[in-house]
Design an enzyme around this catalytic site. Structure first.
Site, short mmCIF file in Angstrom:
data_model
loop_
_atom_site.label_atom_id
_atom_site.label_comp_id
_atom_site.label_asym_id
_atom_site.label_seq_id
_atom_site.Cartn_x
_atom_site.Cartn_y
_atom_site.Cartn_z
N SER A 326 0.80 -1.21 0.00
CA SER A 326 0.00 0.00 0.00
C SER A 326 0.85 1.27 0.00
O SER A 326 1.54 1.56 -0.97
CB SER A 326 -0.96 -0.04 1.19
OG SER A 326 -1.97 0.89 1.06
N LYS A 351 -0.90 -4.06 -3.27
CA LYS A 351 -2.19 -3.56 -2.76
C LYS A 351 -2.46 -2.22 -3.41
O LYS A 351 -1.85 -1.22 -3.05
CB LYS A 351 -2.13 -3.43 -1.24
CG LYS A 351 -3.42 -2.89 -0.65
CD LYS A 351 -4.53 -3.90 -0.81
CE LYS A 351 -5.87 -3.29 -0.49
NZ LYS A 351 -6.35 -2.38 -1.52
N GLN A 355 -10.03 2.29 0.06
CA GLN A 355 -11.33 2.06 0.68
C GLN A 355 -11.77 3.27 1.51
O GLN A 355 -10.95 4.08 1.92
CB GLN A 355 -11.28 0.84 1.61
CG GLN A 355 -11.29 -0.50 0.89
CD GLN A 355 -10.01 -0.79 0.16
OE1 GLN A 355 -8.93 -0.39 0.60
NE2 GLN A 355 -10.11 -1.46 -0.97
#
Length: 496
Positions: A326, A351, A355
């Site tokens: 991420s 990733k 969200q």
């Protein structure tokens, strides 16, 4: 307008927060690959764009969806009126929501009831009690992304890509990621037993992890003397709310002490606050270059542009591994693509979605994927990862499976556990002469030498006490920088 939580990772951490941001920073708007408009957007305008992506309204009136909802309403009323036992109305509604989310086949979108959502928000504290790892839901299985450095999870031998099958002997199939995480967390000093399916290992592993308090100190720095040069070393363990501030403080201190180069280590870093990695990008990515891009469902892109005034005049090398995820991937990709710097290690986790938590009005929340993030050059790394410019693997003993000594390992035995023990013995200076899993005379002699040196009963067999001590000594070897091939290669590159 109320600002909702926007999440970059969606790798849910067992012992550290997953972060949020209030706004995206700065932008050029793109449709496809061609720029259609270039402007600077205010914070409120950016949030309006986010809300528009959600449908333009903070509340959706069911009256607007009457025809679409008729089938659901019919099923609900049929169950309530005719099912043999009287159903729980709240469970029916929650089941319908969960079913809709599961139909997306997105492991990072989920429904959290009020209790779960409350526990999730508590996990954003500066520290809490857990095992020190972060997990993701991959192909329906709770999967270890990375144990934190010097955490209970690392000490117990958990590794990236370990799949959790049972928690304290209970099958977790059907649990959401958040539900599984809350079962793994627990009071400091208590033990949780994880049944692990490890790629390449035929039998499940039972790993006991003693929970501890996991502090959130996300930035560590020092100066490493190498080849007559002073190299700054910054290790980032996650991207929390104050990580960018701490990064700037430590970087400034290093520069004032005088450094000839910089290494940024994000191995095992699960990610965190998007705002944090953007702020760090503004300190080290060349001004005017994109730090990352955010893409919505229509393919429109918003770019975060570095505002760095003066480019850095010393070399930078970052280090990544399969546990870098991420925000870690955003930073390494930006250093590689926008900064032209080397990235050492192994391909990262992959990733690449964003969200957002959406309150449902009763304490429950939806956690929903709304965007993809792309690298500086617009590359989608989701399920692919960032590739290093210089690939370096660690020694084999870094990846060895822990020994399960429910029954002692003895002479003439042949198993994967014996193979693990042989790798450990060789790494700790007691080479048995083979690593094929057969417990021969040479292995007996190596075990006896290890036991004598460690003050254990000299039996030539590997029981629980010997297995535990062997694991402890191995961890010491892993933490010894003399064995860190990735850091060594990074130092070679940064010193030229």
């Amino acid at each position: 307008m109320q600002t909702k939580k926007l999440f970059l990772p969606m790798i849910l951490v067992l012992a550290v927060m997953i972060g949020s941001i209030g706004t995206l920073v700065v932008i050029d708007v793109f449709a496809g690959d061609e720029p259609v408009e270039e402007n600077q957007m205010s914070d409120e305008e950016i949030m309006e764009a986010v809300m528009e992506q959600m449908g333009g309204q903070e509340e959706i009136h069911l009256g607007d969806l009457e025809e679409e909802m008729e089938k659901i309403a019919q099923a609900y009323h049929t169950l309530m009126e005719r099912y043999v036992d009287e159903p729980d109305a709240e469970k029916l509604i929650e089941g319908a929501i969960i079913g809709m989310l599961e139909s997306l086949e997105d492991p990072y979108s989920e429904y959290m009831d009020a209790d779960t959502a409350s526990q999730f928000m508590e996990s954003l504290d500066s520290s809490f009690e857990g095992i020190g790892a972060e997990v993701s839901m991959i192909n329906g299985r709770v999967t270890i992304v990375a144990p934190f450095r010097d955490s209970p999870a690392e000490r117990a031998g958990l590794r990236p890509n370990d799949q959790v099958m049972e928690i304290d002997g209970e099958d977790i199939e059907g649990l959401t990621l958040t539900e599984a995480v809350m079962k793994i967390r627990g009071e400091q000093g208590t033990t949780v037993t994880l049944t692990i399916d490890r790629p390449g290992v035929s039998d499940p592993l039972e790993i006991d992890v003693v929970r501890d308090e996991i502090p959130i100190e996300t930035v560590h720095s020092e100066i490493i003397e190498e080849s007559g040069q002073r190299i700054g070393y910054l290790e980032l363990t996650s991207f929390s709310e104050n990580t960018a501030e701490r990064f700037e403080e430590e970087l400034t201190a290093l520069e004032e002490d005088g450094i000839d180069g910089l290494i940024i280590d994000v191995r095992g870093n699960p990610g965190g606050y998007l705002q944090s990695v953007e702020d760090i990008g503004n300190l080290i990515i060349p001004g005017g270059s994109p730090i990352l891009q955010i893409e919505d469902r229509d393919g429109e892109r918003m770019r975060t542009i570095s505002s760095l005034d003066e480019d850095i005049d010393y070399p930078i090398v970052s280090i990544i591994d399969e546990g870098s995820a991420s925000a870690s991937e955003i930073l390494s990709a930006a250093l590689k693509e926008a900064g032209g710097h080397d990235v050492v290690g192994q391909s990262s986790f992959g990733k690449g979605t964003v969200q957002q938590t959406i309150p449902m009005g009763d304490g429950s929340q939806l956690k929903l994927t709304l965007f993809r993030w792309l690298t500086s050059d617009g590359n989608n790394i989701n399920e692919v990862g960032v590739e290093p410019t210089v690939e370096v693997a660690q020694p084999d003993f870094f990846y060895v499976s822990p020994i399960s000594a429910d029954e002692p390992l003895v002479f003439d035995m042949n198993s994967e556990h014996v193979e693990s023990a042989q790798v450990m013995l060789a790494a700790t200076g007691y080479d048995p002469g083979r690593e094929d899993g057969y417990f021969d005379e040479g292995t007996v002699e190596a075990v006896e030498a290890f036991q004598e040196a460690e003050g254990l009963d000299v039996t030539g067999e590997i029981g629980e006490e010997t297995a535990d001590r062997l694991q402890e000594v191995l961890i010491e070897q892993i933490q010894d920088r003399e064995n860190d091939l990735q850091l060594k290669r990074a130092l070679e590159l940064v010193t030229g």
